[in-house]
Design an enzyme around this catalytic site. Structure first.
Site, short mmCIF file in Angstrom:
data_model
loop_
_atom_site.label_atom_id
_atom_site.label_comp_id
_atom_site.label_asym_id
_atom_site.label_seq_id
_atom_site.Cartn_x
_atom_site.Cartn_y
_atom_site.Cartn_z
N ARG A 1 -18.63 -13.44 -44.69
CA ARG A 1 -17.48 -13.84 -44.70
C ARG A 1 -17.35 -15.39 -45.49
NH1 ARG A 1 -15.06 -12.16 -38.56
NH2 ARG A 1 -14.32 -9.90 -39.49
N TYR B 1 -10.76 -8.31 -47.70
CA TYR B 1 -12.06 -7.63 -47.24
C TYR B 1 -12.76 -8.65 -46.44
CZ TYR B 1 -14.36 -9.06 -51.69
OH TYR B 1 -15.11 -9.49 -52.76
N GLU B 2 -13.70 -8.09 -45.76
CA GLU B 2 -14.72 -8.72 -44.66
C GLU B 2 -13.85 -8.99 -43.63
OE1 GLU B 2 -17.36 -7.84 -45.12
OE2 GLU B 2 -17.66 -7.57 -47.32
N GLY B 3 -12.71 -8.31 -43.28
CA GLY B 3 -11.82 -8.84 -42.19
C GLY B 3 -10.58 -9.67 -42.78
N GLN C 1 -9.46 -12.87 -39.23
CA GLN C 1 -9.73 -14.46 -39.27
C GLN C 1 -9.08 -15.15 -38.34
OE1 GLN C 1 -12.72 -14.47 -40.63
NE2 GLN C 1 -12.36 -12.47 -41.46
#
Lengths: 598, 598
Positions: free
Chosen positions: A295, A439-441, A446
């Site tokens: 992240r 991406y990555e959440g 977040q």
């Protein structure tokens, strides 16, 4: 339109703002004197500019190809560039010396990563994903696993990937179906399909270590039954060399809007041999070491692509002659003035730059926290730094990618019609940066993480600590010994922090009883948080610049810094008010529609 | 993911908000009863959804091809769809009956255009550009030129283009070099290169009428020496049929980020035969008839693509099962809830929709002004409508495209990772909409036009008239006979208009003495203006919906309308404050940097 790495900014940050020469007594910081760090970054800039940046445009146009034998061919030159990368030791900057790494602080690697990513984000993801695998192995691997894998991952001889998503399950990992069957010999047979696996297949490295979330037989349903497995492309033999080909392959490449140079793979595991990382059913815990690392990397990606696009836009604006300044010709000897004479063009460029320079400070400061969390001498500093890392990771990821997109949009706009063509790099930057919000959440995730987990964590210790730090800074600079260096930045910080505190109170009073209200407010809260962090960075940077000017420096860098900072105060910071108003509007209107009214 | 045309919204606008049945006594409105209009739009929706929308995705992937003989092949199906379009008479809706058109009001054609553009913006540009040529010919053509060209352009048998830009000259038309040499027989020989010519070459029509800006021999330098020429691909013979091939050709196709289905051509003119349109050296005047038409069309394009992307995102959100509602499972029988349970997903969808519904009302209202400017019985109404058209064209173009981009961004975000892949339409919508902020004058140029030309024009008559209209509306609904139907919308409108008036005063006081200040403020001013217009539309729509509810209607459309409107007030309108703050910050900080500090 060449990429230019922001070396001077890092020099300013490390020398004048964060003063890293004062930290060399800390464990692991010994080799990180300012001189050494800047020598490294000078070389890093050359590598990024000369070796990597030229691959970026062609790689976008060429993309990756899946061959009939399931191998993947990356764009021309990528493999050679990767070799050059690892031969120069760039992947091992912050690796543990226990496993062959150079042991430099994270903030050095973060600066290097910005250069590499700015030069080519699609390329930088190949070594970037490996960092996540290193984080997971370091956190959850056995000594034997570490000894086998870490040296090769740190050197870049092998690479790593993250395998989370399945077609029906992205954010909601509890739904995942990939299975792990205990083979009774310490290994597992992994079967399932994973999608969106960045750098999932390529021929750069001797091995690819897939970290795969799967469900062991008899595991509980939902997220409490998920384990993490290390599933290498080639099963290491007794000497630790790549041996038998594992039963996994790339079954397809995703057709994407951007990052064409990176192979985004559909990975199929058919009773592939894998080894458990950490405890059974506790895969998510280790996965989050990897994920938090990723992240921060994605936040950095937003910043880095934003910077690259600013550089291209500023260069274009200087060269493009069109029209005359409203106040009279500035280049009367030429057929027209450059478009840099136009206030609205400057507005786009300078808003962008004011975000980028403070965003860079912010991410460097967070990287410094990552170092302090391990290396600080006293427990209290380590704890605070660790708290900050947790609290600020969603802000770095969410806010710097939101603003990274805005910067690439404005940079395209500066180009006018040329920006929409593929002859200039603006389109690629915009298409590449867009994934960073997802991406990555996703950024919505977040924001939920920030509001739902990070704020209330440990009784709100992190946020209180953050507010106390800003209060102390303001007090020291408002009426204390450091008064008057950059008073407008300090006054603004005081006001912005008050707005964030107001929003935090509102969340505590409203979000506890109605989680929909917290969720409805979360994205505006994240943005207000991001603005506060950037304001804090600007206060520190403006103070540092003013000190140099007062000491007689005539380096135009400091004058420019103060001018760009003023644009931040006037043109970016006013967004704080609308975020505060929006977040306090609650969730009632949003939740009022029935599904069939959409 | 099918496209769905917003027929119901237009029915509401035409029936309940703008009450077009009360206008049928106006010249040209006789055939435009609500029933007739809605029958037309029902058919238009079917045509857009069934015939055009299926071509959009494939056309993006296939793109246009330039053949060795300089002909261009559009994506499969485009030519047949164009035939279907003109055979059904869709291009002639608002064309003058003197030249074979159906003579329907512009607002009918505007609604049709939204459907066509939402179904495929790249396709809709082929007939769209012809509308500009019709406007220019109507304004500047001789009777003979009109008689020869207008019937074929209105029927769609022939098409038109706009040729302004050259490689070194976009916004700054004064620099243009294309030459026109008087051949002494009433025609000119046109020589030069033009770029970014949308729909510049294709094989849909029997002829392509290029409207080309060029400089006649001996013409003054700068914009005062520019004339407009009609340069047909085939020179009409004595019977008005396409004759000899003119010496012009497409020399290249632009590689663009989006609108791949439209041929964006480099056009080369080599002593091509052309005819002057209007007076010598007065080409810009006529060009602006075409340009203003095109600018409204581009604003519509932002709205239309935004709507299409909202439809796709809402459909995706309903189908995507992932996670659970924060307040407890909403679909306990399913493995997960749809993502529509999440407040932040709803925020993105409903902010989008609140912009789209009011943006649609705004553009329909402006189209109605275009009709009133010609058809209203009294001079005063015609004058006011004409003033509004001039004043609001940059707002329609600039604000609806800025927001159109925001909507496509949020729609992509709703899709999560799927949105970044080319399997879903979100990427294409975002890539397609991006050009709308740039072409027909970048949004920065729109903002300058608004602040520098439209505001001060005729002593500020237009803006004063606009303020007076809103004041009257507020007065009538605050304490007058129509009090209380949608009071929060009226209160908000009063406040927003006060902010816009404040900003206008600031511009008058500061922008006159320092044009840089006006320019620095212009984009925020345009956005604040846009917000005021959408607020006004929401006030009218909310009132109309509430009247229906009070009258006993249980049509859920009205309930939904009020709920979406509330989201506008709470989640979009707060941006007014930050725009006002930013625009008042002046130009000093922006102009402080020397060129080499960028």
């Amino acid at each position: 339109m060449a990429y230019t790495a922001p070396v001077r900014d890092y020099q300013f940050l490390f020398d004048k703002v964060f003063k890293i020469d004062g930290l060399t007594n800390l464990a692991g910081f010994g080799d990180a004197s300012l001189d050494t760090v800047m020598q490294i970054l000078d070389e890093a800039a050359k590598f990024a500019q000369d070796v990597i940046a030229p691959l970026n445009g062609p790689g976008d146009k060429q993309g990756c190809v899946l061959n009939a034998d399931h191998s993947v061919t990356a764009p021309d030159g990528y493999k050679e560039a990767y070799q050059a990368l690892i031969e120069a030791g760039w992947t091992s900057l912050s690796g543990s010396p226990d496993y062959g790494g150079q042991g430099l602080p994270h903030f050095v690697n973060m600066a290097f990563s910005e250069f590499l990513t700015g030069a080519s984000s699609a390329f930088a993801m190949y070594p970037g994903l490996t960092e996540g695998a290193i984080a997971a192995l370091t956190a959850g691997g056995t000594d034997a696993q570490k000894a086998l894998y870490l040296p090769k991952l740190i050197s870049g001889e092998w690479s790593g990937t993250m395998n989370l998503t399945e077609p029906h399950c992205g954010t909601d990992l509890g739904l995942l179906r990939t299975k792990a069957k205990d083979k009774g010999d310490g290994s597992y047979a992994i079967t399932g399909q994973k999608i969106w696996i960045s750098a999932g297949e390529h021929d750069f490295t001797g091995n690819i270590c897939h970290l795969v979330l799967a469900r062991a037989e008899g595991a509980p349903e939902g997220v409490k039954g998920i384990s993490l497995f290390l599933v290498p492309k080639f099963i290491p033999d007794a000497d630790g060399n790549p041996g038998e080909r594992n039963s996994l392959h790339c079954a397809g490449l995703e057709h994407k809007m951007g990052i064409h140079g990176n192979s985004t793979c559909v990975m199929v595991y058919e009773e592939a041999t894998g080894w458990l990382l950490g405890n059974l059913h506790e895969g998510l815990k280790i996965m989050f070491y990897m994920m938090n690392n990723a992240r921060l990397g994605v936040g950095l990606q937003g910043l880095a692509i934003g910077h690259a696009s600013y550089v291209a836009a500023a260069e274009f604006a200087k060269d493009r002659l069109q029209g005359r300044a409203l106040t009279g010709p500035k280049s009367p000897d030429k057929p027209a003035d450059s478009i840099l004479v136009h206030p609205d063009v400057r507005r786009m460029l300078l808003e962008s730059r004011s975000i980028l320079e403070s965003g860079r400070a912010f991410i460097a400061w967070v990287a410094l926290q990552a170092d302090l969390a391990h290396a600080a001498e006293d427990e209290k500093t380590r704890e605070k730094a660790s708290d900050y890392m947790a609290l600020l990771t969603p802000v770095v990821k969410g806010y710097l990618t939101e603003k990274g997109l805005k910067v690439t949009q404005d940079s395209m706009q500066v180009h006018g019609g040329s920006g929409f063509t593929e002859h200039f790099p603006a389109s690629q930057y915009m298409r590449d940066v867009r994934i960073t919000l997802i991406y990555e959440g996703t950024n919505g995730i977040q924001a939920l993480d920030l509001v739902g987990r990070k704020l209330p964590s440990k009784g709100g210790r992190s946020i209180m600590s953050f507010f106390a730090e800003i209060d102390a800074y303001v007090a020291e600079h408002e009426n204390g010994p450091k008064t008057g260096k950059a008073p407008e930045f300090v006054t603004a910080l005081k006001t912005t922090k008050a707005k964030l505190q107001d929003a935090t109170m509102w969340l505590m009073q409203n979000g506890m009883t109605n989680p929909d209200k917290a969720a409805a407010a979360s994205m505006d809260y994240l943005c207000l948080f991001g603005l506060t962090c950037l304001n804090y960075m600007w206060a520190m940077m403006a103070e540092a610049a003013q000190i140099e000017i007062d000491a007689g420096s005539d380096d135009p860098y400091y004058d420019t810094k103060l001018k760009v900072g003023r644009v931040f105060l006037e043109r970016v910071l006013p967004e704080a008010d609308s975020h505060l108003l929006k977040l306090k509007s609650g969730s009632e209107a949003l939740m009022a529609l029935a599904d069939d009214q959409f």
